[in-house]
Design an enzyme around this catalytic site. Sequence first.
Site, PDB file in Angstrom:
ATOM      1  N   ALA A  31     -46.019  33.613  -5.045  1.00 35.47           N
ATOM      2  CA  ALA A  31     -45.817  32.184  -5.279  1.00 35.47           C
ATOM      3  C   ALA A  31     -46.534  31.572  -6.479  1.00 35.47           C
ATOM      4  O   ALA A  31     -46.135  30.506  -6.940  1.00 35.47           O
ATOM      5  CB  ALA A  31     -46.202  31.402  -4.019  1.00 35.47           C
ATOM      6  N   ALA A  32     -47.608  32.163  -6.976  1.00 39.57           N
ATOM      7  CA  ALA A  32     -48.365  31.517  -8.058  1.00 39.57           C
ATOM      8  C   ALA A  32     -47.525  31.467  -9.337  1.00 39.57           C
ATOM      9  O   ALA A  32     -46.700  32.348  -9.575  1.00 39.57           O
ATOM     10  CB  ALA A  32     -49.668  32.270  -8.304  1.00 39.57           C
ATOM     11  N   PRO A  33     -47.709  30.416 -10.132  1.00 38.99           N
ATOM     12  CA  PRO A  33     -48.674  29.326  -9.988  1.00 38.99           C
ATOM     13  C   PRO A  33     -48.241  28.193  -9.070  1.00 38.99           C
ATOM     14  O   PRO A  33     -49.004  27.262  -8.823  1.00 38.99           O
ATOM     15  CB  PRO A  33     -48.829  28.816 -11.420  1.00 38.99           C
ATOM     16  N   GLY A  34     -46.990  28.220  -8.576  1.00 40.31           N
ATOM     17  CA  GLY A  34     -46.587  27.222  -7.604  1.00 40.31           C
ATOM     18  C   GLY A  34     -45.343  26.428  -7.938  1.00 40.31           C
ATOM     19  O   GLY A  34     -44.934  25.575  -7.145  1.00 40.31           O
ATOM     20  N   GLY A  35     -44.713  26.694  -9.085  1.00 40.69           N
ATOM     21  CA  GLY A  35     -43.523  25.937  -9.442  1.00 40.69           C
ATOM     22  C   GLY A  35     -42.426  26.044  -8.401  1.00 40.69           C
ATOM     23  O   GLY A  35     -41.851  25.035  -7.971  1.00 40.69           O
ATOM     24  N   GLU A  78     -49.885  34.453  -2.465  1.00 46.02           N
ATOM     25  CA  GLU A  78     -50.179  35.059  -3.764  1.00 46.02           C
ATOM     26  C   GLU A  78     -51.244  36.128  -3.560  1.00 46.02           C
ATOM     27  O   GLU A  78     -52.288  35.878  -2.953  1.00 46.02           O
ATOM     28  CB  GLU A  78     -50.657  34.004  -4.754  1.00 46.02           C
ATOM     29  N   ARG A  82     -55.183  33.429  -8.978  1.00 49.45           N
ATOM     30  CA  ARG A  82     -53.875  32.772  -9.050  1.00 49.45           C
ATOM     31  C   ARG A  82     -53.553  32.043  -7.754  1.00 49.45           C
ATOM     32  O   ARG A  82     -52.889  30.999  -7.767  1.00 49.45           O
ATOM     33  CB  ARG A  82     -52.798  33.807  -9.381  1.00 49.45           C
ATOM     34  N   ASP A 134     -39.811  36.030  -5.936  1.00 50.73           N
ATOM     35  CA  ASP A 134     -39.803  35.899  -7.395  1.00 50.73           C
ATOM     36  C   ASP A 134     -40.745  36.990  -7.894  1.00 50.73           C
ATOM     37  O   ASP A 134     -41.935  36.771  -8.079  1.00 50.73           O
ATOM     38  CB  ASP A 134     -40.275  34.505  -7.792  1.00 50.73           C
ATOM     39  N   CYS A 159     -37.787  37.339 -14.196  1.00 50.29           N
ATOM     40  CA  CYS A 159     -37.640  36.738 -15.527  1.00 50.29           C
ATOM     41  C   CYS A 159     -37.579  37.864 -16.558  1.00 50.29           C
ATOM     42  O   CYS A 159     -38.288  37.859 -17.558  1.00 50.29           O
ATOM     43  CB  CYS A 159     -38.768  35.753 -15.831  1.00 50.29           C
TER      44      CYS A 159
END
Length: 499
Positions: free
Chosen positions: A138-142, A161, A166, A206, A259
């Site tokens: 999950a980091a940084p949290g977006g 995380e 982080r 993610d 990404c």
Amino acid sequence: MLPEDFVNRMKEMLGEEYPAFYESYEKPRYQALRVNPLKAESRKFDAIAPFSLTPVPWAADGFYYAASDTPGRHPYHEAGVYYIQEPSAMAPVEYLTLPLAAEQTAAAAGADAGRRDGADNGKSVVVGDGERILDLCAAPGGKSTQIAAAMRGNGILVSNEIHPARAKILSENVERMGICNAMVTNETPQHLAEHFTEYFTRILVDAPCSGEGMFRKNEEACGQWSLDNVKLCADRQDEILDCAAAMLSQGGRLVYSTCTFAPAENEGSVSRFLDRHPEFYIEKVAPAEGMAPGVPAWGDGRAELLATIRLWPHRLRGEGHYLAVLRKSGSSGNNPGYAANGEENGILARDIKTPGKGCVEYLEFAETSFTKAGMKRFAYEGAKYIKFGDQLYLVPQGMPSVKGLKVLRPGLHLGTVKKGRFEPSHALALAAKTGEVLHTADLPADSREIRGYLNGETFPAEGEKGWYLVTVDDYSAGWGKLAGGVMKNHYPKGLRKQL
């Protein structure tokens, strides 16, 4: 300079499209923010925003801003009115939070979270009561804060995380956005999977990846890239996805995203996952304008990979991303899921006055600081609390037990007991709204006073002495304590800055 092996592979992948892809690296990257509906309504904020905003096509609350804008240095940012987020990175959560079939959403019926966290703002809540959602990396949290925005305080969000530093940043962003129904953990996927069996109705993975899609944004990622690292990341993704599969309820949705452009980490990862987990299938979803389908040839020829999505920087206004929407067969109504240590017991509201067990200091603070609306949200009948030493937290309805887990934030941090008195936390200030507290001190966003407050300064004020919610254009920013015509500053020292 792009790595030679990367260039050669991308030429092979894209063929005649490669020149357009390469030219995208010569263009400025796109920048965006996502309005926080727990604080503001997007269409209203768009009208008053001090920035030049243009909607992000695939994100309901997402907006591009101009290169000349500096939203990170505006008081609204510190108040959690928005989250600065790369536009392509907003896509996975939009697909994660699409409505599930009616028979699936009843999975954990009986846990009624109530709508205690934020307003609907006229936008339908897509994640219902009783749902349990995991953001595994999950980091940084977006993406976690984007999930929480869709939940509107309903259900349970577990944001995890693995890296401690982080995880701390993740927890801080959850706090800044005024989120009350999140549990922030610092665990390995493997350890979480030991605690949760088919427990979560939705999971976002993610995944840590080679970061090829961020080369334009992050030159350091470009310098660290190698073919060996791509293979290492793909192997790690397999392990993470297997853990996620074990934790997802029957009928639940798993969104996998990266990404990177690497086929081994995208179509390859999904294809290998489906080989290992025949109980999953790819869910067909509609891509937004500019998004491209996945390529079956890059994933052992599976035709269904056409239903996965690629975001190419030369086709849309964003960086490189990939996502796949996966569903687990079956009906979650047949299996309510399992948490190893059950639900967190906490301190019941009726026991909050009990000496040695409860926290009467908090109740005294609440009764002299909250309106009826504030009491209903932060000190309501049926609430559960947890004490860690002198720290008090409000536990989300139905939150799993913290036993055996490294938990940084078990719900909403309410504050600290100090020598028989209660000092409210910054998290409570950011979660509260003007109609929920008895005293407020509003400072305009363009005033010297709000910038001074965010830098730790006091300011003159008149009124009843006591705790005040300091707001910026009615958005909560922090606490102040009025005495003798001076508002003492209680903005956290570690967050103070010059804007």
